[in-house]
Scaffold this active site. Structure first.
Site, short mmCIF file in Angstrom:
data_model
loop_
_atom_site.label_atom_id
_atom_site.label_comp_id
_atom_site.label_asym_id
_atom_site.label_seq_id
_atom_site.Cartn_x
_atom_site.Cartn_y
_atom_site.Cartn_z
N LYS A 173 51.65 57.85 80.99
CA LYS A 173 51.57 58.92 82.00
C LYS A 173 50.11 59.01 82.40
CE LYS A 173 50.66 62.63 83.10
NZ LYS A 173 49.66 62.80 84.17
N GLU A 176 47.27 61.79 87.68
CA GLU A 176 47.85 61.83 89.02
C GLU A 176 46.77 61.73 90.10
OE1 GLU A 176 47.59 64.08 86.72
OE2 GLU A 176 47.86 66.16 87.42
N SER A 226 40.79 66.57 78.85
CA SER A 226 39.92 67.72 78.55
C SER A 226 40.37 68.39 77.24
CB SER A 226 39.99 68.71 79.71
OG SER A 226 41.32 69.12 79.91
N CYS A 281 32.97 60.65 79.49
CA CYS A 281 32.97 61.46 78.27
C CYS A 281 31.81 61.07 77.37
CB CYS A 281 34.29 61.31 77.53
SG CYS A 281 34.49 59.66 76.87
N GLU A 384 31.16 71.77 79.30
CA GLU A 384 31.12 70.39 79.82
C GLU A 384 31.14 70.49 81.34
OE1 GLU A 384 34.71 67.93 79.60
OE2 GLU A 384 33.45 66.25 79.03
#
Ligand code: NAD
Length: 499
Positions: A173, A176, A226, A281, A384
């Site tokens: 998955k 998107e 996240s 990241c 962040e």
């Protein structure tokens, strides 16, 4: 308008939920496609079909599975430019950076050619009289990978490589926001010889993710994204009895000791802070110079380098340093956090707030920012930002510097720049962070080591890729075997030593 669907049973299929998300061209701000968001029913059908395909794939010998990985390496190399173009056009990162994204994923597929070695198991001859004992690593069945927007090639490949080569079927998955590259990779898997149904790419949002979490068929979830979502998935996966590894956000500190080579440290900070517009990241978002002299020396070097950075669309050529951020919402969030930095008293030394690119006024470009005199209570330090914003926090000594990194809630990566071996060694030993660089600003481990953060940057106890990738996507079964000629006793009711 182009519609992007799913990859199910070896082919592209249109979505039928009636729900879509916009896929932008971040450089122009235009919607370039619509991606289908799967319904629970579509997801369940994909899972059921994957479960059927897994039976034969799991029984295929490991070397044949590894040959699919070998063929995949050739095909990804063949299509490298095509993949990188699709990646840049949806993500916005520069073309060389997009190739790096594909390359670091490809290296994990190369590592997975060695799957037979990783799956070999253990054997003890004569563990007792006439008794042999062996352990084998078996696939889990149907597993899932849920991945973020910022590495749309690398992270799906980190999941697919170990999951598929160890005999699982996978539901991927992807994000998107940039869904095309994972679909292209699925087509390459088919071309490489992967049987239909073994890899299903299901595009979607929370509904698809919750469907994966609720499915009794899915045995494991590998997530990257996240921290709030990582924690949510970890907790839900545990509640439904699934194995989970969930990697989250980051706030990576780089400590600069007074004895460091300042030119080298400044170059490293600019590359690690602003590459990919800070949407990594492992980006360095906090520079911690030790001592006022170090801070001044660093600051005077950083300012001209940051002001000179070339920001532009990926089509503008390889000398562009970084592109737009991924969405208008991401841009607005970054600029909002910059305002809080100013309001809370940090000194905005390089101010990118008014950055505009002629001809691309509607693109999601954000100028480069440098803050000095940032303190740990400020939002720009705690949060962040995931944008081109570097914060300097001045520390008076090494203890103060290391304690900043130790005390931060995130623990993905960190670096120290020094010429002193003792300091570097002490730092590597004491720091509570998963990946550490010594004079290396972005210490991303290679494919045969493992990648993973600590604290709020990683939930679960196994890392991504390297040997842990195989451990995560397999389970161990241990067999104790005695053949009739070795049986010399009657019923035994108690545990006892085998000898
Ligand atoms: P994200 O958390 O928004 O999305 C990640 C995935 O979760 C996507 O597939 C998305 O569709 C899905 N998702 C989003 N909201 C959801 C919800 N409410 N419920 C269920 N699923 C949901 O992350 P992102 O913005 O795509 O990626 C950026 C983040 O990923 C940053 O925080 C970055 O630090 C992190 N990241 C971490 C690592 C690592 O290894 N630690 C690597 C890359 C990125």
């Amino acid at each position: 308008m182009k519609e992007i669907g799913h990859w199910i049973d070896g082919k592209l299929v249109a979505g039928n939920s009636g729900r879509f998300a916009n896929v932008f061209n971040p450089a122009t701000g235009e919607v370039q496609a619509k991606v289908a968001l799967a319904s629970t029913e579509e997801l369940d059908a994909a899972i059921a079909s994957a479960a059927k395909a897994q039976v034969a794939w799991g029984a295929t010998n490991p070397q044949r599975r590894a040959r699919v990985m070998m063929a995949l390496v050739g095909l990804i190399n063949r299509d490298m430019d095509k993949l990188a173009e699709a990646l840049s056009s949806e993500h916005g990162k520069t073309f060389p950076d997009a190739k790096g994204d594909v390359q670091r994923g490809l290296e994990v597929i190369e590592f997975c050619i060695g799957a037979p070695q990783m799956l070999k198991g253990e054997f003890t001859d004569s563990a007792g009289p006439g008794i042999d004992m062996y352990s084998m690593r078996q696939p889990l069945g149907v597993v899932a990978g849920i991945t973020p927007f910022n590495f749309p090639a690398m992270i799906p490949l980190w999941k697919m490589g170990p999951a598929l080569s160890s005999g699982n079927a996978m539901i991927l998955k992807p994000s998107e926001r940039d869904p095309s590259v994972p679909l292209m990779l699925a087509a390459l898997c088919k071309e490489a010889g992967l049987p239909d149904g073994v890899l299903q790419v299901v595009n979607g949002d929370k509904e698809a993710v919750d469907g994966i979490l609720n499915s009794p068929v899915v045995q494991a979830v590998g997530f990257v994204g996240s921290t709030p979502i990582a924690q949510y998935i970890y907790e839900r996966a545990a509640a439904t009895g699934k194995r989970a590894q969930c990697f989250g956000g980051a706030k990576n500190h780089m400590i600069i000791m007074p004895d460091a080579d300042m030119d080298q440290a400044a170059d490293a900070l600019v590359g690690a802070g602003f590459g990919a517009a800070g949407e990594r990241c492992m980006a360095i978002s906090v520079a911690v110079p030790v001592g006022e002299g170090t801070a001044e020396a660093l600051r005077e070097r950083l300012i001209p380098k940051i002001e000179k950075l070339k920001i532009g669309p990926w089509t503008a050529g390889d000398d562009v340093d970084f592109g737009p951020v991924v969405t208008a919402a991401a841009k607005a969030n970054i600029l909002r956090l910059v305002e809080t930095g100013v309001q809370q008293g940090a000194e905005l030394v390089v101010d990118g707030r008014d950055f505009r690119l002629q001809g691309y006024e509607d693109g999601f470009f954000v100028g480069a920012h440098l803050f000095d005199h940032v303190t740990p209570d400020m939002d720009i330090y705690k949060t962040e930002i995931f944008g081109p914003v570097l914060s300097m926090v001045r520390a008076q000594d090494y203890e103060e510097a290391i304690n900043l990194a130790i005390s931060h809630e995130y623990g993905n990566g960190t670096a120290i720049f020094t010429r002193d071996g003792d300091t570097a060694r002490d730092f590597a030993n004491r720091i509570n962070i998963g990946m550490v660089g010594i004079n290396v600003p972005i210490p991303v481990p290679l494919a045969y080591h493992t990648f993973g953060g600590w604290k709020k940057s990683g939930f679960g106890d196994l890392n991504q890729h390297g040997p842990d990738g195989f451990r995560f996507y397999t389970r161990t079964k241990t067999i104790t075997a005695r053949w009739p000629s070795g049986i010399k006793e009657g019923a035994a009711l108690n545990f006892k030593a085998m000898d």
